[in-house]
Design an enzyme around this catalytic site. Sequence first.
Site, PDB file in Angstrom:
ATOM      1  N   HIS A  77     -25.905  56.998  61.649  1.00 25.96           N
ATOM      2  CA  HIS A  77     -25.722  58.408  61.584  1.00 25.96           C
ATOM      3  C   HIS A  77     -24.753  58.869  62.529  1.00 25.96           C
ATOM      4  CE1 HIS A  77     -28.485  58.982  57.807  1.00 25.96           C
ATOM      5  NE2 HIS A  77     -28.758  58.058  58.808  1.00 25.96           N
TER       6      HIS A  77
ATOM      7  N   GLU B 283     -22.863  61.680  62.240  1.00 26.54           N
ATOM      8  CA  GLU B 283     -22.593  62.972  62.432  1.00 26.54           C
ATOM      9  C   GLU B 283     -24.324  63.641  62.840  1.00 26.54           C
ATOM     10  OE1 GLU B 283     -24.251  60.964  59.910  1.00 26.54           O
ATOM     11  OE2 GLU B 283     -25.848  61.929  59.047  1.00 26.54           O
TER      12      GLU B 283
ATOM     13  N   CYS C  18     -24.233  55.224  56.076  1.00 30.42           N
ATOM     14  CA  CYS C  18     -26.286  55.181  55.624  1.00 30.42           C
ATOM     15  C   CYS C  18     -26.783  54.988  54.653  1.00 30.42           C
ATOM     16  CB  CYS C  18     -27.286  55.534  56.432  1.00 30.42           C
ATOM     17  SG  CYS C  18     -29.015  55.204  56.183  1.00 30.42           S
TER      18      CYS C  18
END
Lengths: 299, 194
Positions: free
Chosen positions: B171, B173, B80
């Site tokens: 994302h 994560e 991002c």
Amino acid sequence: MTSSNGSSVGTQRVKRGLAEMLKGGVIMDVVNAEQAKIAEDAGACAVMALERVPADIRRDGGVARMSDPEMIEGIKAAVTIPVMAKVRIGHFVEAQILESLGVDFIDESEVLTPADETHHIDKFAFTVPFVCGATNLGEALRRVSEGACMIRSKGEAGTGNIVEAVRHLRNIFGDIRKITQADNAELFQWAKTLQAPLGLVQEIAETGKFPVPIFCAGGIATPADAALAMQLGGEAVFVGSGIFKSDDPAPRAKAIVEATTHFRDASVLARVSRGLGAPMTGIAMDEINGTQRFAERGW
Amino acid sequence: MNPVVGVLALQGAFAAHAECVASLGVSVLEVRTPEQLEQVDALVMPGGESSTMSQLLLSSGLFDAISTRISAGMPTFGTCAGMILLASEVLDGRPDQRSFGAINISVRRNAFGRQIDSFETSIDTPFGAFHGVFIRAPRIERVGPDVEVIGRLGDEPVLVRQGNVMAASFHPELAGDARLHEYFVSSMTTARKV
């Protein structure tokens, strides 16, 4: 909400995700496009658009409400970073309006005059994420159970005095530490004492952490205040009156951004604290009587 | 010696990335200074605000240090805002925003819209379907001839790689799935053997 191609908007993961993106950053209160630019130039990770900073709301008295949509749109147009705005506690129509304006985060805030003395907003009903203030762990968990995706300490907004935010962060993180040591039987008691949903208390015990990010707000006026909030466990900071009520806002804003990133590095903190001019004057807690305490609003 | 993966921790979702890397049993270090950068073998650049990170990269002295390390072959993974920082061209950024120009792509900031447009969906990757979480996400509008597209949302590139640099507009994560971090760490180990 799921669309025809299988993608979903407004999920808890997507809403809490934006809170993750704001970690380690500084969210600054701004009252016009010019201040918003100063905040973005200084490295703010988001701005909070409002008509009056808390220090002025405190001074002026009367009813404080959601800001004029025109003013919020002006700020949205001025910056590329996320824009937040405040609604009164329980005022879900103000929230519907802010969502339709496309603000990125809504703060259901005790700084404005509460609209409902019993109910907070059902935040699951919205695509836009919400942040709510809390003074202790029970209040924080009740807000999460209503759908809040970020919690901030209430502190005492508009005072330039960090003492209440420190109290709130110590309350919240202290009880989290105790819960991670509790056995199963004790967790039932914790849920009762905190007046919080058992499932969320058990989640803290299992994961060792709060379900959503916890930021610090209320009374931050200096780089050292921001670093204190971070060392106490805050994951980012909101600065309200502390920047634009000081002598020289731009350098102070930049210094608070650097202090929030390098919060454990005293040499950086010493460097950025130099020569910033006078911070906002500030108010001692015993100068404020009960009805003027914003932190006591919300339930 | 076991590799140490650094996570750039100036601002943004660094804690979630660090958790992902640690879940693989790999050593992880938060990087805020050039001295910390010297201790890592690879670097993850998280999501957050690219304009904020860009300024903190300059004030911390990390900008030049990271630039030098990337040129020297340090495996680097940007997600991002991290992708924006790595891109050779940034559209709709701030005029003073600097990027490393480490991967030959053009990205448009916030091209998927504001937070109310943020979404999660399934994307195609070399190891099958992966859960993509897109938050105020940038779009890859141009991919250079030397860049490999390794993940797609429909027809659109969302995960790309060029040499030692990998970038995602989503994302990983936040997906609750460390396969992409594992892919990064294992491809890094392969690169180190060369």
